[in-house]
Design a protein around this motif. Sequence first.
Motif, mmCIF file in Angstrom:
data_model
loop_
_atom_site.group_PDB
_atom_site.id
_atom_site.type_symbol
_atom_site.label_atom_id
_atom_site.label_comp_id
_atom_site.label_asym_id
_atom_site.label_seq_id
_atom_site.Cartn_x
_atom_site.Cartn_y
_atom_site.Cartn_z
ATOM 1 N N ARG A 109 0.837 -1.209 0.000
ATOM 2 C CA ARG A 109 0.000 0.000 0.000
ATOM 3 C C ARG A 109 0.867 1.252 0.000
ATOM 4 O O ARG A 109 0.609 2.208 -0.723
ATOM 5 N N PHE A 110 1.921 1.216 0.830
ATOM 6 C CA PHE A 110 2.765 2.396 0.933
ATOM 7 C C PHE A 110 3.500 2.650 -0.388
ATOM 8 O O PHE A 110 3.539 3.783 -0.883
ATOM 9 N N TRP A 149 2.632 1.861 -3.312
ATOM 10 C CA TRP A 149 1.646 2.314 -4.306
ATOM 11 C C TRP A 149 1.317 3.788 -4.096
ATOM 12 O O TRP A 149 1.255 4.569 -5.034
ATOM 13 N N ARG A 150 1.178 4.182 -2.823
ATOM 14 C CA ARG A 150 0.876 5.594 -2.541
ATOM 15 C C ARG A 150 2.050 6.473 -2.983
ATOM 16 O O ARG A 150 1.871 7.522 -3.609
ATOM 17 N N ARG A 190 2.035 6.849 -6.726
ATOM 18 C CA ARG A 190 0.980 7.759 -7.177
ATOM 19 C C ARG A 190 1.360 9.210 -6.906
ATOM 20 O O ARG A 190 1.227 10.087 -7.763
ATOM 21 N N GLU A 191 1.853 9.434 -5.650
ATOM 22 C CA GLU A 191 2.178 10.809 -5.275
ATOM 23 C C GLU A 191 3.333 11.343 -6.127
ATOM 24 O O GLU A 191 3.326 12.506 -6.539
ATOM 25 N N GLU A 239 -4.051 16.977 -4.469
ATOM 26 C CA GLU A 239 -3.179 15.930 -3.925
ATOM 27 C C GLU A 239 -1.722 16.246 -4.247
ATOM 28 O O GLU A 239 -0.846 16.157 -3.386
ATOM 29 N N HIS A 274 6.434 12.059 1.628
ATOM 30 C CA HIS A 274 5.335 11.094 1.706
ATOM 31 C C HIS A 274 4.899 10.822 3.147
ATOM 32 O O HIS A 274 4.002 10.027 3.374
#
Lengths: 267, 416
Positions: free
Chosen positions: B293-294, B296-297, B300-301, B351, B386
């Motif tokens: 999950r991390f 992937w975030r 994206r960021e 974002e 992040h």
Amino acid sequence: MTDSATPSAAGDRPVPLVEFHDVTVAYGRRPVLWNVDLVIDAPCLFGIIGPNGAGKSTLLKAALGLVPLVGGTVRFAGEPLARARHTIGYVPQRESVDWDFPVSAFDVVLMGTYGRLGWFRRPGPAERASARDCLARVGLADVADRQIGRLSGGQQQRVFLARALAQEAAIYLLDEPMAGVDARSQEQIFDVLASLRAAGRLVVVVHHDLRTAAEWFDRVALIDMRLVAAGPTATVLTPDNLRRTYSGQVELLREVGLAVAERGRTS
Amino acid sequence: MADTAGGMHLWAIATASVVAAACALVGTLLVVRRQSLLGDAIGHAVLPGIALAVLAGARPGGVAVFGAAVACALVTVGLVQALRAAAGLAEDAGAGVVFTSLFAAGVVIVTLGASRIDLDASCVLYGILEMVPFDTVPVGGVEVPRGFVSSAAVLATLVAVAVPTWKLQVFSAFDPDGARAAGVPVAAVTTGLLAATAVATVAGFEVVGAVLVVALLVVPAAAAELLVHRLHRVALLAVAFAVGGAIVGYLLAYRWNTSAGGVIAVVLVAEYVVAALLAPEDGCVAQVAGRIRFAWRVAREDRLAAVWRAMEQRGTPASPRSALEHLAGWWLRVRGRIVGAASLSAAGRREAEMVVRSHRLWEAWLGRHADLPLDHLHPPAEWVEHHLGEAARRRIEAELEHGRGDPHGREIPPEA
């Protein structure tokens, strides 16, 4: 050397809250604390100060019967430990506790009520309410259900302080409560200790930081394997006394201690 | 009931469940004290006591046998401590010396007395659960297996003692110094736990034998400890795991026509593995999922920030630095966050601005408070961006008294 009691108007000495008389403590056969005489006669914030390995924690443990005395006696308000136990709250050193143990902050504080419950009575609503109350007093009501290992170092120490509060003691003995604690938590812990003093309790704190010692404690004892000096902070924390505490003059005491342990002679 | 085949299986399952519950209850306390292998040591060391008691005429499963086992357990621990005091032997090595010698003595006694005693070495080692229903005593007009009667008595006794003294066990195990200072008889509490371990272990012999009894003691508690974080819950869950393992294990063993004790232990271990994989916080799956999950975030960021910077400088976005970032770019287009070649939707822009804002605030803060040269600022900001939340960003901003703008002279976007 004693931090001598002030005689009352009638001339007779009041019974001191804590009295160490000629206390010598050994680990196994090795003496680590020699012939300590120390009297604390009135409620105050009392610091026990000294270098690493000076026997500060040992002094508290000896008072609580956690390590045996080789010689001497400890009395609490004139009573031996067995009769005074319920009047003493204790916060052990961080290292003596398993932080992965499955207990919540609330469970730990509840332990403070076990002493007065006796061996077989289970904690009831009154004890639970008291534990919640004590957690709130150290500002941790909102983490009551968190496992103890998931709290920060400062929070963990405050949980233990809350447990001591739940003991509703007259005398509090705290072993390095400020170790591994951030400045904000230190202030919070100190505030609670000061409120205990204001409520007429004696608070004895093993402490290693000289800078804060001078500002926090009313009275201190300087210890390095023996008592160097004890009394009001301003008169005890003198350059001369500090030199005698921190200069490692006690090398001879260490050597003799080892010789005793090994049934040998010092070289 | 014991005379029908189904009834016999029910009695065997009931006995196994009762024994498993008793072992799991005691085992919980051993596991949280980090003394799991004490159960193993005691499980072996009690053998000579049992053998001598049986030789002397005691009935297997009787009170005298349990008493002899408790005596052996206390002797074991006493000897380990004596070895440490007298010979400086470390506790684990001492336990290794003591329990193996006592177990060896037990094996010798059992084999020497084999002709005279009703105690078979292989029964002790592997358990005789399948045989339990055949040896019955009448209880209130019903023929009840002797093994069930004795293990039910063991469980009832343990629960009766554990309920009022639980708080003493918790306090002594968690903080022995604090407990002693508060007047808890820590030595007596520990001795009581040793005696309970011996009793539960002897009961466990009937089901899984001396070798596998440690599985009943340790595995359910170890699994439960992964899932819940308060001792009474650990104990209850461990008992549930143990009873479940006993029932499922017995049924599987019947179906596969193999040793019940062995299959029960296997099922317990399977439960542990599932718990270790699926534990919500510390489980393997949760940890891997958290890492994915991390990652992937971050991808994206990074992608959103690259497009945002391209818009700011009216250039083209830096190309993705990893396959995951490629994928993130594609996904952000599908979700409509990235529009066209280098443009962002309103949500995408918000974002992206928070990432760039975190990045530039951090650069500014480092430049100001750590006195780092300009070329040292970008790399740390690249990963710290992040991890900063709104509160941290506002704190940093408050500490930068000078006007907006990062050390490179670019504007820091405002908080959304």
